[in-house]
Design a protein around this motif. Structure first.
Motif, PDB file in Angstrom:
ATOM      1  N   SER A 165       0.805  -1.220   0.000  1.00 19.11           N
ATOM      2  CA  SER A 165       0.000   0.000   0.000  1.00 19.11           C
ATOM      3  C   SER A 165       0.844   1.279   0.000  1.00 19.11           C
ATOM      4  CB  SER A 165      -0.921   0.011   1.213  1.00 19.11           C
ATOM      5  OG  SER A 165      -0.168   0.061   2.410  1.00 19.11           O
ATOM      6  N   ASN A 166       2.151   1.124   0.018  1.00 17.52           N
ATOM      7  CA  ASN A 166       3.057   2.273   0.032  1.00 17.52           C
ATOM      8  C   ASN A 166       2.784   3.168   1.243  1.00 17.52           C
ATOM      9  OD1 ASN A 166       5.283   3.524  -1.091  1.00 17.52           O
ATOM     10  ND2 ASN A 166       4.060   4.910  -2.345  1.00 17.52           N
ATOM     11  N   THR A 167       2.624   2.514   2.404  1.00 21.05           N
ATOM     12  CA  THR A 167       2.394   3.221   3.660  1.00 21.05           C
ATOM     13  C   THR A 167       3.443   2.794   4.676  1.00 21.05           C
ATOM     14  OG1 THR A 167       0.860   1.508   4.423  1.00 21.05           O
ATOM     15  CG2 THR A 167      -0.104   3.441   3.333  1.00 21.05           C
ATOM     16  N   VAL A 168       3.476   3.503   5.782  1.00 18.45           N
ATOM     17  CA  VAL A 168       4.424   3.186   6.837  1.00 18.45           C
ATOM     18  C   VAL A 168       3.761   3.447   8.184  1.00 18.45           C
ATOM     19  CG1 VAL A 168       5.484   5.487   6.793  1.00 18.45           C
ATOM     20  CG2 VAL A 168       6.794   3.555   7.631  1.00 18.45           C
ATOM     21  N   LEU A 169       4.058   2.599   9.154  1.00 19.64           N
ATOM     22  CA  LEU A 169       3.605   2.814  10.526  1.00 19.64           C
ATOM     23  C   LEU A 169       4.727   3.465  11.315  1.00 19.64           C
ATOM     24  CD1 LEU A 169       1.734  -0.497  11.423  1.00 19.64           C
ATOM     25  CD2 LEU A 169       0.747   1.738  10.990  1.00 19.64           C
ATOM     26  N   ARG A 170       4.371   4.448  12.120  1.00 20.32           N
ATOM     27  CA  ARG A 170       5.355   5.139  12.945  1.00 20.32           C
ATOM     28  C   ARG A 170       4.895   5.112  14.396  1.00 20.32           C
ATOM     29  NH1 ARG A 170       8.534   7.318   9.128  1.00 20.32           N
ATOM     30  NH2 ARG A 170       7.622   8.286   7.308  1.00 20.32           N
ATOM     31  N   THR A 171       5.837   5.000  15.308  1.00 27.60           N
ATOM     32  CA  THR A 171       5.528   5.053  16.727  1.00 27.60           C
ATOM     33  C   THR A 171       5.592   6.498  17.179  1.00 27.60           C
ATOM     34  OG1 THR A 171       6.510   2.861  17.017  1.00 27.60           O
ATOM     35  CG2 THR A 171       6.182   4.184  19.002  1.00 27.60           C
ATOM     36  N   ILE A 172       4.546   6.928  17.850  1.00 26.56           N
ATOM     37  CA  ILE A 172       4.479   8.294  18.362  1.00 26.56           C
ATOM     38  C   ILE A 172       5.117   8.298  19.751  1.00 26.56           C
ATOM     39  CG2 ILE A 172       2.934  10.158  19.065  1.00 26.56           C
ATOM     40  CD1 ILE A 172       0.875   8.933  17.124  1.00 26.56           C
ATOM     41  N   PRO A 173       6.047   9.206  20.018  1.00 27.11           N
ATOM     42  CA  PRO A 173       6.663   9.233  21.348  1.00 27.11           C
ATOM     43  C   PRO A 173       5.646   9.653  22.410  1.00 27.11           C
ATOM     44  CG  PRO A 173       7.493  11.034  19.992  1.00 27.11           C
ATOM     45  CD  PRO A 173       6.592  10.225  19.119  1.00 27.11           C
ATOM     46  N   LYS A 174       5.906   9.221  23.649  1.00 25.95           N
ATOM     47  CA  LYS A 174       5.036   9.605  24.760  1.00 25.95           C
ATOM     48  C   LYS A 174       5.103  11.093  24.962  1.00 25.95           C
ATOM     49  CE  LYS A 174       5.111   5.400  27.519  1.00 25.95           C
ATOM     50  NZ  LYS A 174       5.403   4.824  28.817  1.00 25.95           N
ATOM     51  N   ALA A 175       3.954  11.663  25.265  1.00 26.99           N
ATOM     52  CA  ALA A 175       3.912  13.099  25.559  1.00 26.99           C
ATOM     53  C   ALA A 175       4.525  13.337  26.926  1.00 26.99           C
ATOM     54  CB  ALA A 175       2.471  13.598  25.537  1.00 26.99           C
ATOM     55  N   LYS A 176       5.347  14.373  27.006  1.00 28.68           N
ATOM     56  CA  LYS A 176       5.979  14.683  28.290  1.00 28.68           C
ATOM     57  C   LYS A 176       4.961  15.364  29.193  1.00 28.68           C
ATOM     58  CE  LYS A 176      10.554  14.877  26.451  1.00 28.68           C
ATOM     59  NZ  LYS A 176      11.819  15.544  26.363  1.00 28.68           N
ATOM     60  N   LYS A 177       4.950  14.961  30.452  1.00 30.18           N
ATOM     61  CA  LYS A 177       4.016  15.532  31.411  1.00 30.18           C
ATOM     62  C   LYS A 177       4.490  16.923  31.802  1.00 30.18           C
ATOM     63  CE  LYS A 177       2.528  11.146  33.249  1.00 30.18           C
ATOM     64  NZ  LYS A 177       2.330  10.321  34.401  1.00 30.18           N
ATOM     65  N   LYS A 178       3.520  17.834  31.925  1.00 31.40           N
ATOM     66  CA  LYS A 178       3.835  19.194  32.325  1.00 31.40           C
ATOM     67  C   LYS A 178       4.029  19.237  33.824  1.00 31.40           C
ATOM     68  CE  LYS A 178       1.362  21.282  28.538  1.00 31.40           C
ATOM     69  NZ  LYS A 178       0.288  22.169  28.141  1.00 31.40           N
ATOM     70  N   ALA A 179       5.022  19.977  34.253  1.00 28.54           N
ATOM     71  CA  ALA A 179       5.320  20.063  35.682  1.00 28.54           C
ATOM     72  C   ALA A 179       4.437  21.038  36.397  1.00 28.54           C
ATOM     73  CB  ALA A 179       6.773  20.456  35.878  1.00 28.54           C
TER      74      ALA A 179
END
Length: 179
Positions: A165-179
């Motif tokens: 399908s000419n596609t790619v899966l990417r892993t999204i990094p975890k969002a950093k928690k705001k302090a």
């Protein structure tokens, strides 16, 4: 005094162009299988309701309680056992995945496991890419998952349906928690 420049967030909204540098590498086999299992629960519910709707219109008497057997649904009529019914369910599966992938690049399971589908050029996948991906993914599963295990030997860690399908899966990094 000049104001500070605004910094871009790591994970932009789904409808904005995405810088692929913000992503981690492609997900592994077991993460993909976890997504399949997660999505299977939602897909099962969709197909269950999709079966009840025509069953009700074809034979509404099947949904009436029968005191003799103490049951509500007795059996499905013959029209729900033929090729038309199977094609109907197959079309629903294709629409289910394609709609999610076209809308945001993620199914519910992909959101939970932080995976996003994109075209190899970084855009949303087209309807054609989504349909090809669903069909080849079905073939991959029917071949004992060989299309998924393929990522272990592929240099770009892409499965059969990624390549077809000419596609790619990417892993999204975890969002950093705001302090």
């Amino acid at each position: 005094m000049p104001s500070k420049p605004k910094t871009a967030s790591k994970t932009p909204p789904a409808d904005t162009p995405v810088d692929t540098a913000a992503y981690e590498g492609p997900p592994g086999v077991f993460k993909r299988i976890a997504v399949i299992v997660y999505d299977a629960f939602l897909l099962f519910a969709v197909l269950f309701v999709a079966t009840l709707i025509p069953a009700y219109f074809i034979s509404p008497e099947s949904f009436v309680a029968n005191p003799a057997t103490d049951s509500v649904v007795h059996e499905l009529d013959i029209p729900l056992q033929g090729w038309i019914y199977r094609i109907y369910l197959l079309l629903l599966i294709i629409i289910f995945y394609s709609w999610f992938w076209r809308k945001s690049g993620q199914t519910l399971g992909m959101q939970a496991w932080r995976i996003k589908l994109e075209s190899t050029d970084g855009d949303k996948p087209s309807w054609k890419q989504c349909i090809v991906r669903v069909i080849v993914a079905g073939v991959s599963l029917a071949a004992g998952g060989l299309g998924y295990w393929w990522i272990w030997i592929d240099r770009d860690r892409r499965s059969w349906h990624d390549r077809a399908s000419n596609t790619v899966l990417r892993t999204i990094p975890k969002a950093k928690k705001k302090a």
